[in-house]
Design a protein around this motif. Structure first.
Motif, mmCIF file in Angstrom:
data_model
loop_
_atom_site.group_PDB
_atom_site.id
_atom_site.type_symbol
_atom_site.label_atom_id
_atom_site.label_comp_id
_atom_site.label_asym_id
_atom_site.label_seq_id
_atom_site.Cartn_x
_atom_site.Cartn_y
_atom_site.Cartn_z
ATOM 1 N N ILE A 78 0.921 -1.165 -0.195
ATOM 2 C CA ILE A 78 0.244 -0.066 0.104
ATOM 3 C C ILE A 78 0.937 1.411 -0.150
ATOM 4 O O ILE A 78 1.919 1.252 0.938
ATOM 5 C CB ILE A 78 -0.862 -0.268 1.533
ATOM 6 C CG1 ILE A 78 -1.568 -1.108 0.964
ATOM 7 C CG2 ILE A 78 -1.922 1.276 1.581
ATOM 8 C CD1 ILE A 78 -2.735 -0.975 2.610
ATOM 9 N N VAL A 79 0.732 1.808 -0.693
ATOM 10 C CA VAL A 79 1.375 3.588 -0.935
ATOM 11 C C VAL A 79 0.506 4.374 -1.272
ATOM 12 O O VAL A 79 -0.202 4.767 -1.699
ATOM 13 C CB VAL A 79 1.817 3.098 -2.107
ATOM 14 C CG1 VAL A 79 3.469 4.927 -2.497
ATOM 15 C CG2 VAL A 79 3.477 1.682 -2.035
ATOM 16 N N HIS A 80 0.674 5.764 0.125
ATOM 17 C CA HIS A 80 -0.552 6.938 -0.249
ATOM 18 C C HIS A 80 0.926 7.684 -0.146
ATOM 19 O O HIS A 80 0.819 8.096 0.496
ATOM 20 C CB HIS A 80 -1.693 6.607 0.902
ATOM 21 C CG HIS A 80 -2.617 6.146 1.543
ATOM 22 N ND1 HIS A 80 -3.721 6.160 1.023
ATOM 23 C CD2 HIS A 80 -2.576 4.788 1.229
ATOM 24 C CE1 HIS A 80 -4.238 5.263 0.986
ATOM 25 N NE2 HIS A 80 -3.821 4.608 1.089
ATOM 26 N N GLU A 88 -2.448 -0.980 -3.687
ATOM 27 C CA GLU A 88 -3.341 -0.036 -3.933
ATOM 28 C C GLU A 88 -2.124 1.316 -3.453
ATOM 29 O O GLU A 88 -0.804 0.995 -3.336
ATOM 30 C CB GLU A 88 -3.789 -0.082 -2.509
ATOM 31 C CG GLU A 88 -5.011 -0.966 -2.294
ATOM 32 C CD GLU A 88 -5.805 -0.510 -1.195
ATOM 33 O OE1 GLU A 88 -5.023 1.090 -0.059
ATOM 34 O OE2 GLU A 88 -5.982 -1.161 0.008
ATOM 35 N N LEU A 89 -2.062 2.105 -4.665
ATOM 36 C CA LEU A 89 -1.696 3.252 -4.889
ATOM 37 C C LEU A 89 -2.463 4.274 -5.186
ATOM 38 O O LEU A 89 -3.018 4.650 -5.866
ATOM 39 C CB LEU A 89 -0.765 2.521 -6.634
ATOM 40 C CG LEU A 89 0.663 4.146 -6.966
ATOM 41 C CD1 LEU A 89 1.840 4.912 -5.843
ATOM 42 C CD2 LEU A 89 1.309 3.497 -7.776
ATOM 43 N N GLU A 93 1.518 -1.057 -16.697
ATOM 44 C CA GLU A 93 0.601 -2.449 -16.173
ATOM 45 C C GLU A 93 -0.083 -1.961 -14.841
ATOM 46 O O GLU A 93 -1.053 -2.571 -13.940
ATOM 47 C CB GLU A 93 2.442 -2.976 -14.945
ATOM 48 C CG GLU A 93 3.575 -3.438 -15.680
ATOM 49 C CD GLU A 93 4.125 -3.123 -17.078
ATOM 50 O OE1 GLU A 93 3.776 -0.720 -17.205
ATOM 51 O OE2 GLU A 93 5.337 -2.966 -17.451
ATOM 52 N N LEU A 94 -0.292 -0.577 -14.598
ATOM 53 C CA LEU A 94 -1.256 0.350 -13.687
ATOM 54 C C LEU A 94 -2.110 0.583 -14.385
ATOM 55 O O LEU A 94 -3.457 0.598 -13.254
ATOM 56 C CB LEU A 94 -0.832 1.777 -12.887
ATOM 57 C CG LEU A 94 0.831 1.022 -12.758
ATOM 58 C CD1 LEU A 94 0.761 2.632 -12.270
ATOM 59 C CD2 LEU A 94 0.730 0.557 -10.894
ATOM 60 N N PHE A 97 -5.571 1.645 -8.256
ATOM 61 C CA PHE A 97 -4.832 3.269 -8.673
ATOM 62 C C PHE A 97 -5.387 4.420 -8.738
ATOM 63 O O PHE A 97 -6.631 4.133 -9.445
ATOM 64 C CB PHE A 97 -4.144 2.807 -9.885
ATOM 65 C CG PHE A 97 -3.489 3.755 -11.040
ATOM 66 C CD1 PHE A 97 -2.490 5.063 -9.570
ATOM 67 C CD2 PHE A 97 -3.616 4.498 -11.896
ATOM 68 C CE1 PHE A 97 -1.584 5.342 -10.060
ATOM 69 C CE2 PHE A 97 -2.308 5.031 -12.488
ATOM 70 C CZ PHE A 97 -1.373 5.557 -11.816
ATOM 71 N N ASN A 98 -5.437 4.945 -8.465
ATOM 72 C CA ASN A 98 -5.906 7.161 -8.193
ATOM 73 C C ASN A 98 -5.422 7.893 -8.300
ATOM 74 O O ASN A 98 -4.245 7.553 -7.603
ATOM 75 C CB ASN A 98 -6.754 7.165 -6.617
ATOM 76 C CG ASN A 98 -7.861 8.189 -7.227
ATOM 77 O OD1 ASN A 98 -6.923 9.365 -7.724
ATOM 78 N ND2 ASN A 98 -8.797 8.137 -6.123
ATOM 79 N N TYR A 99 -5.016 7.970 -9.651
ATOM 80 C CA TYR A 99 -4.379 9.220 -9.950
ATOM 81 C C TYR A 99 -4.467 10.905 -10.586
ATOM 82 O O TYR A 99 -4.190 11.154 -10.914
ATOM 83 C CB TYR A 99 -2.979 9.389 -11.355
ATOM 84 C CG TYR A 99 -3.884 8.154 -12.445
ATOM 85 C CD1 TYR A 99 -3.900 9.121 -13.253
ATOM 86 C CD2 TYR A 99 -4.315 7.575 -12.408
ATOM 87 C CE1 TYR A 99 -5.194 8.975 -14.866
ATOM 88 C CE2 TYR A 99 -5.457 6.815 -13.879
ATOM 89 C CZ TYR A 99 -5.090 7.494 -14.835
ATOM 90 O OH TYR A 99 -6.134 7.393 -15.940
ATOM 91 N N GLU A 100 -6.372 11.095 -9.555
ATOM 92 C CA GLU A 100 -6.567 12.263 -10.255
ATOM 93 C C GLU A 100 -5.895 13.153 -10.052
ATOM 94 O O GLU A 100 -5.041 13.719 -8.786
ATOM 95 C CB GLU A 100 -8.128 11.780 -9.749
ATOM 96 C CG GLU A 100 -8.728 10.815 -9.856
ATOM 97 C CD GLU A 100 -10.109 10.852 -9.062
ATOM 98 O OE1 GLU A 100 -10.854 11.159 -7.742
ATOM 99 O OE2 GLU A 100 -11.280 10.924 -9.568
#
Length: 773
Positions: free
Chosen positions: A447-449, A471-472, A486-487, A494-497
């Motif tokens: 997990i990375v936040h 989770e990223l 790959e993501l 994956f959330n990159y908003e």
């Protein structure tokens, strides 16, 4: 009887060749209100108030031994934290460390304290207070492993942990040297001055089993102690003699049996006549190596008033030590002894891996003024810092860093790539700058936040290749460039908003979500369960429109691939209309151009992109394994059991990418009455646990909260689904019937409360749409 500390007495009674470096002494009055010089010893004591110790409170001891350092004590909170004093040392130099404890009185306490004492990560002793007025002394001989040591108090089981004084004394280079000091400390177990005229308050030893005819003797003459251990002259000026031919004693050794280092101190301090001799042997405990040797003090020491100190460098001793000396047949005088000292070998426990500590210190420097950054002692032992988790291995390794919203400023230290056991990294909500941290070596990372920071630059291509990454979260930063392909496979949440310069590769962008066997909107996998599992069949059976007839005439039975099942997740516009239905296979093949555009893969099969005739985009999943029981059940009945639906929901939730949608729960009226079973698929009634349904329903309500910040994150949704799964399987061992009922009632209460904050849906058009806001 007692034996003064070597160093204190050496300062007062030293011979000319011994230099006492008082300036190197550290003497801390714990709980003291000011610095002072002890008039009895001339030693300078410093208060720990404020600068040395910022935790706990100073308390009056009430019952004092008379020494100034025992008039007050420092009490610490009763919690799971550790409280440490850091003392400066010179690496590889030997020191004596002494901690003392005099409680004084119970005051408002129900029980006397019992707590643990640590030196660095090695458990030193358990302090057990049994008498209010007694001074409990703990002493350790160490060779300093680094430029500082930590003396820590923690883990109280009764009462409030406390300390009265703490001292650090440098030793002469030859004193207490052993062959084992790289791996073992020496905990002082017994130090006895047999001939002392009065009890010493620093160290108390209680002796029994004294042989008849034992008398004390003393001298005012100087005794030469210039040997290896330098015992105090004052101690060697007193002794006991067995006038009836024997000396015997019995004493208890705390924390034994164990291996120990033992020294006996002898000096002939009586004037012997020309025909007088003093010869004796060790009778008990019997050891061939020692018991056959004859002790002749004056001869062994090369004269009277000179120290003779035979040693036992590694001897196994029991909790009760009984020993005796008897004179030989040709001796005219009985045995004599001045003092003994016994120290237990205490294995040095490993500290947290030095590479990990380097990373933690670098992170602390990013917010040096914060209280969390001033935690003391080792990061993991005996109690871990509040913001880290550790392994139980030796040496301990860091597994989690939790620094969300901790005012971190600057760049993430590159050394973070050495945290090989790290599984969770939470650095969100700070002011971090620079590029994405190097984490290619963190093969255990799950997990990375990093969201809500000021990070920039491209994303490393290896991110999607980290084997355990689940989770990223990197939204609300300034990342740019392409998202690693790959993501976009659905294996990582994956959330990159809100990273304006960051975009997916052409053909990889997935705007819509999918599910197997149930239709959902884009809010979350949780609504899959509530709207799909609980409402789908009931909603479907209630439809009388032409849509139902079309489904019945063109269902999966038309498939030319009987072993393959298809399902569609219509866009959120379709969901807002409250419609949920199947699409004929030919339409699917046309929309997906015969399943030519693969956009992902989950645990149930491959996902394809398509566009319907009306322009709405869809995602279609083909179940990959027709041999499984789940696939056959899905194809033949559309009647999945509750556990299957939970598995489908969890799989779908994992393929979510962070979009949010505020959907009005159209079943509000029934849930409001606590009647969740009225919206459950009739197939499930009687075959599912009530509390499992309520757990899912509770999480679903949170998903449709008006404010986005009040809605759960995707990993929280997955955890809710897994919890419901455990409840349904009966694997939640801690839940009995009473607690399960209580949980269901609690969930019901939470739901009703949440529904009061949701506006009623608009039914004017004969279908469900969100109410205007």
């Amino acid at each position: 009887m007692g034996l003064y500390s070597h160093f204190l007495v050496l300062c007062l009674f030293s011979v000319s060749s011994v230099t006492c470096q008082v300036s190197e002494f550290i003497s801390i009055d714990c709980g003291g209100t000011s610095n002072y010089t002890d008039p009895k010893t001339g030693l300078a004591w410093i208060s720990d108030n404020g600068t040395i110790m910022k935790y706990g409170k100073s308390s009056e001891a009430q019952i004092s031994s008379g020494n100034m350092q025992y008039q007050r004590r420092r009490d610490f909170p009763i919690d799971s934290s550790k409280y440490c004093y850091t003392l400066g040392t010179k690496e590889r130099r030997r020191y004596l460390v002494r901690a003392t404890f005099q409680y004084g009185s119970l005051e408002n306490e129900d029980a006397y304290p019992k707590f643990d004492l640590y030196l660095d990560t090695t458990k030193w002793s358990t302090v057990v207070v049994l008498e209010a007025a007694r001074v409990y002394v703990k002493e350790m001989i160490i060779r300093a492993p680094s430029s500082s040591i930590d003396v820590c108090i923690c883990c109280a089981t009764t009462g409030s942990p406390f300390i009265s004084s703490l001292e650090l004394r440098p030793l002469n280079l030859s004193m207490y040297a052993t062959d084992f000091e790289d791996d073992f400390f020496l905990e002082v177990a017994a130090r006895v001055n047999f001939g002392a005229l009065s009890k010493d308050v620093i160290r108390q030893n209680y002796l029994v089993g004294v042989a008849p005819g034992t008398i004390r003797i003393n001298t005012s003459k100087d005794v030469d102690t210039r040997t290896r251990e330098y015992p105090p002259v004052k101690v060697m000026q007193t002794a006991v003699v067995g006038t009836e031919g024997m000396l015997s004693y019995r004493l208890n050794l705390e924390d034994f049996p164990a291996n120990a280092r033992a020294f006996a101190y002898f000096a002939e301090i009586q004037e012997l006549g020309g025909n007088e001799t003093r010869k004796f042997k060790l009778q008990q405990p019997y050891s061939p190596d020692y018991s056959n040797a004859v002790v002749n003090i004056a001869e062994n020491a090369n004269g009277s008033y000179t120290l003779y100190e035979p040693s036992y460098m590694n001897v196994s001793l029991d909790f009760i030590l009984s020993f005796s000396f008897v004179k030989t047949r040709d001796s005219t005088l009985g045995p004599l002894i001045n003092a003994i000292e016994i120290s237990k070998y205490l294995k040095i426990e490993q500290k947290t891996d030095s590479k990990d500590v380097t990373v933690l210190n670098a992170l602390r420097s990013l917010s040096a003024e914060s209280a969390w950054a001033s935690e003391q002692g080792d990061p993991c032992v005996p109690a871990h810092w509040e913001w880290v988790n550790c392994t139980s291995t030796k040496p301990p390794r860091i597994t989690k860093i939790a620094l969300s919203g901790k005012n971190l400023k600057g760049e993430i230290p590159p050394e973070i790539n050495s945290l090989e056991q790290l599984t969770e990294l939470w650095l969100d909500g700070n002011f971090l700058t620079g590029t994405f941290p190097a984490i290619s070596n963190l093969l255990n990372l799950k997990i990375v936040h990093l969201e809500n920071n000021k990070l920039n630059g491209p994303l490393p291509k290896y991110l999607g290749s980290l084997p355990k990454l689940q989770e990223l979260y990197i939204q609300n930063n300034f990342f740019s460039g392409k998202v690693p392909s790959e993501l976009s496979t659905g294996k990582v949440i994956f959330n990159y908003e809100h990273n304006p310069g960051l975009h997916e590769e052409a053909g990889k962008k997935m705007r819509l979500r999918l599910i197997v066997g149930i239709s959902i909107g884009t809010i979350a996998g949780l609504l899959v369960v509530v709207i799909g599992s609980l409402l789908f069949l009931r909603n479907l059976k209630g439809k009388t429109s032409h849509q139902k007839n079309e489904v019945q005439g063109n269902s999966l039975r038309a498939s030319t691939k009987p072993s393959t099942a298809y399902s569609v997740a219509r866009g959120w516009h379709m969901m807002n209309e409250g419609v949920s239905y199947y699409i004929p296979l030919p339409d699917l093949e046309e929309a997906t151009k015969n399943f030519s555009k693969k956009i992902g893969r989950g645990s149930f099969g491959t996902v394809y992109y398509g566009q319907m005739k009306d322009g709405k985009e869809v995602a279609v999943k083909i179940m990959a394994d027709s041999s499984t029981h789940l696939t056959q059940q899905f194809v033949t009945e559309k009647r999945l059991d509750w556990l299957a639906r939970l598995q489908i929901a969890e799989d779908a939730a994992k393929e979510e990418f962070g979009s949010e949608l505020n959907i009005v729960h159209w079943a509000r009226s029934l849930i409001r009455k606590g009647d969740v079973m009225s919206i459950v698929d009739p197939v499930l009634i009687g075959n599912v646990k009530m509390e499992s349904i309520w757990r899912i329903a509770e999480a679903a309500i949170q998903c449709v909260e008006q404010r986005a910040v009040s809605r759960p994150r995707m990993h929280e949704i997955i955890l809710s689904i897994r919890e419901a799964n455990k409840i349904e399987k009966g694997t939640d061992g801690s839940q009995n019937l009473k607690s399960a009922t209580s949980m269901a009632q609690s969930s019901r209460k939470t739901l009703l409360t949440s529904f009061l904050e949701i506006e009623s849906p608009d039914l004017s058009n004969g279908c469900l749409v969100p109410a205007a806001r």
